[in-house]
Motif scaffolding. Sequence first.
Motif, PDB file in Angstrom:
ATOM      1  N   ALA A  88       7.325  -6.800   4.950  1.00 37.45           N
ATOM      2  CA  ALA A  88       6.940  -6.194   3.672  1.00 37.45           C
ATOM      3  C   ALA A  88       6.392  -4.786   3.887  1.00 37.45           C
ATOM      4  O   ALA A  88       6.707  -3.862   3.119  1.00 37.45           O
ATOM      5  N   PHE A  89       5.593  -4.612   4.922  1.00 35.59           N
ATOM      6  CA  PHE A  89       5.024  -3.293   5.218  1.00 35.59           C
ATOM      7  C   PHE A  89       6.124  -2.288   5.555  1.00 35.59           C
ATOM      8  O   PHE A  89       6.114  -1.155   5.058  1.00 35.59           O
ATOM      9  N   ILE A  90       7.062  -2.683   6.382  1.00 33.66           N
ATOM     10  CA  ILE A  90       8.175  -1.793   6.747  1.00 33.66           C
ATOM     11  C   ILE A  90       8.964  -1.402   5.500  1.00 33.66           C
ATOM     12  O   ILE A  90       9.324  -0.234   5.318  1.00 33.66           O
ATOM     13  N   GLY A  91       9.218  -2.370   4.634  1.00 34.50           N
ATOM     14  CA  GLY A  91       9.928  -2.077   3.396  1.00 34.50           C
ATOM     15  C   GLY A  91       9.178  -1.108   2.519  1.00 34.50           C
ATOM     16  O   GLY A  91       9.756  -0.170   1.951  1.00 34.50           O
ATOM     17  N   PRO A  93      14.710   0.461   6.001  1.00 38.34           N
ATOM     18  CA  PRO A  93      14.846   1.720   6.744  1.00 38.34           C
ATOM     19  C   PRO A  93      16.287   2.227   6.800  1.00 38.34           C
ATOM     20  O   PRO A  93      16.524   3.436   6.726  1.00 38.34           O
ATOM     21  N   VAL A  94      17.245   1.317   6.909  1.00 34.78           N
ATOM     22  CA  VAL A  94      18.650   1.749   6.957  1.00 34.78           C
ATOM     23  C   VAL A  94      19.057   2.339   5.614  1.00 34.78           C
ATOM     24  O   VAL A  94      19.638   3.429   5.544  1.00 34.78           O
ATOM     25  N   PHE A  95      18.757   1.648   4.521  1.00 38.98           N
ATOM     26  CA  PHE A  95      19.161   2.106   3.198  1.00 38.98           C
ATOM     27  C   PHE A  95      18.329   3.306   2.743  1.00 38.98           C
ATOM     28  O   PHE A  95      18.870   4.358   2.409  1.00 38.98           O
ATOM     29  N   PHE A  96      17.012   3.157   2.712  1.00 42.42           N
ATOM     30  CA  PHE A  96      16.150   4.175   2.117  1.00 42.42           C
ATOM     31  C   PHE A  96      15.812   5.323   3.059  1.00 42.42           C
ATOM     32  O   PHE A  96      15.852   6.481   2.654  1.00 42.42           O
ATOM     33  N   ALA A 132      17.231   6.108   6.241  1.00 46.06           N
ATOM     34  CA  ALA A 132      18.414   6.733   6.844  1.00 46.06           C
ATOM     35  C   ALA A 132      19.455   7.137   5.810  1.00 46.06           C
ATOM     36  O   ALA A 132      20.387   7.876   6.131  1.00 46.06           O
ATOM     37  N   HIS A 133      19.329   6.648   4.585  1.00 48.86           N
ATOM     38  CA  HIS A 133      20.288   6.924   3.507  1.00 48.86           C
ATOM     39  C   HIS A 133      21.698   6.495   3.912  1.00 48.86           C
ATOM     40  O   HIS A 133      22.691   7.102   3.487  1.00 48.86           O
ATOM     41  N   ALA A 134      21.780   5.447   4.704  1.00 47.32           N
ATOM     42  CA  ALA A 134      23.051   4.938   5.214  1.00 47.32           C
ATOM     43  C   ALA A 134      23.472   3.735   4.364  1.00 47.32           C
ATOM     44  O   ALA A 134      23.285   2.582   4.772  1.00 47.32           O
ATOM     45  N   ILE A 135      24.035   4.011   3.201  1.00 47.41           N
ATOM     46  CA  ILE A 135      24.344   2.954   2.239  1.00 47.41           C
ATOM     47  C   ILE A 135      25.378   1.973   2.796  1.00 47.41           C
ATOM     48  O   ILE A 135      25.256   0.761   2.600  1.00 47.41           O
ATOM     49  N   GLY A 136      26.390   2.470   3.484  1.00 44.52           N
ATOM     50  CA  GLY A 136      27.408   1.594   4.070  1.00 44.52           C
ATOM     51  C   GLY A 136      26.847   0.711   5.168  1.00 44.52           C
ATOM     52  O   GLY A 136      27.119  -0.494   5.214  1.00 44.52           O
ATOM     53  N   ALA A 137      26.062   1.282   6.053  1.00 45.57           N
ATOM     54  CA  ALA A 137      25.441   0.484   7.124  1.00 45.57           C
ATOM     55  C   ALA A 137      24.475  -0.535   6.524  1.00 45.57           C
ATOM     56  O   ALA A 137      24.394  -1.671   6.996  1.00 45.57           O
ATOM     57  N   ALA A 138      23.779  -0.139   5.460  1.00 48.08           N
ATOM     58  CA  ALA A 138      22.862  -1.072   4.797  1.00 48.08           C
ATOM     59  C   ALA A 138      23.620  -2.242   4.191  1.00 48.08           C
ATOM     60  O   ALA A 138      23.115  -3.370   4.186  1.00 48.08           O
ATOM     61  N   LEU A 139      24.827  -1.996   3.698  1.00 48.35           N
ATOM     62  CA  LEU A 139      25.643  -3.087   3.160  1.00 48.35           C
ATOM     63  C   LEU A 139      25.980  -4.092   4.262  1.00 48.35           C
ATOM     64  O   LEU A 139      25.934  -5.305   4.032  1.00 48.35           O
ATOM     65  N   VAL A 140      26.276  -3.616   5.440  1.00 53.10           N
ATOM     66  CA  VAL A 140      26.543  -4.514   6.574  1.00 53.10           C
ATOM     67  C   VAL A 140      25.287  -5.330   6.892  1.00 53.10           C
ATOM     68  O   VAL A 140      25.361  -6.547   7.089  1.00 53.10           O
TER      69      VAL A 140
END
Length: 172
Positions: A30-33, A111-114, A116-124
């Motif tokens: 939760a903290f990381i998020g 961290p991946v989505f927000f 790094a802004h890596a929407i595709g990697a976040a989908l994986v």
Amino acid sequence: MPTATHVPEEPALSPWLRLAAAILPVAATAFIGSVSTRENIPLWYEGLNKPGFNPPNWLFPVAWTLLYTMIAVALWRLLGAKPRTGPSRQGWWLALAVFLVQIALNAAWSPVFFSAHAIGAALVVVAALLMMVLWTIRLTWRFDRIAAWMLVPYAAWVGFATLLNAAILRLN
């Protein structure tokens, strides 16, 4: 002829140690998020094209607070269901390992989505998270059905998050 009676086993961990072991990984997730989203929602996420079914921003922390509470209770229950011997012990360890892997994937998504802004990697990541949550439910069912049921809303929300992540990827 004497009959064998089943004596319930005591949990392997004390109640306080179980509580700490259940709360700490969930609280860390939760903290990381929270750290990952705090600055990125107004500075980046607000500017993305989102589908019409995107919930209002205030709903996410409410939903996650409830879900993280249920996840921690489910983990607490699973930790208390540990068999000391027999083939069930290996199955319990697998259930615990899968539970912890899904928590790690949950912690990785923000961290991946927000950040790094890596929407595709976040989908994986979120698709893998969904598969691991479903597997966690299946494995946990064998040891504590209440714990497994407590993870069902989490699976539903992660399924929705997977769909939302895919829609945001498509629109951006």
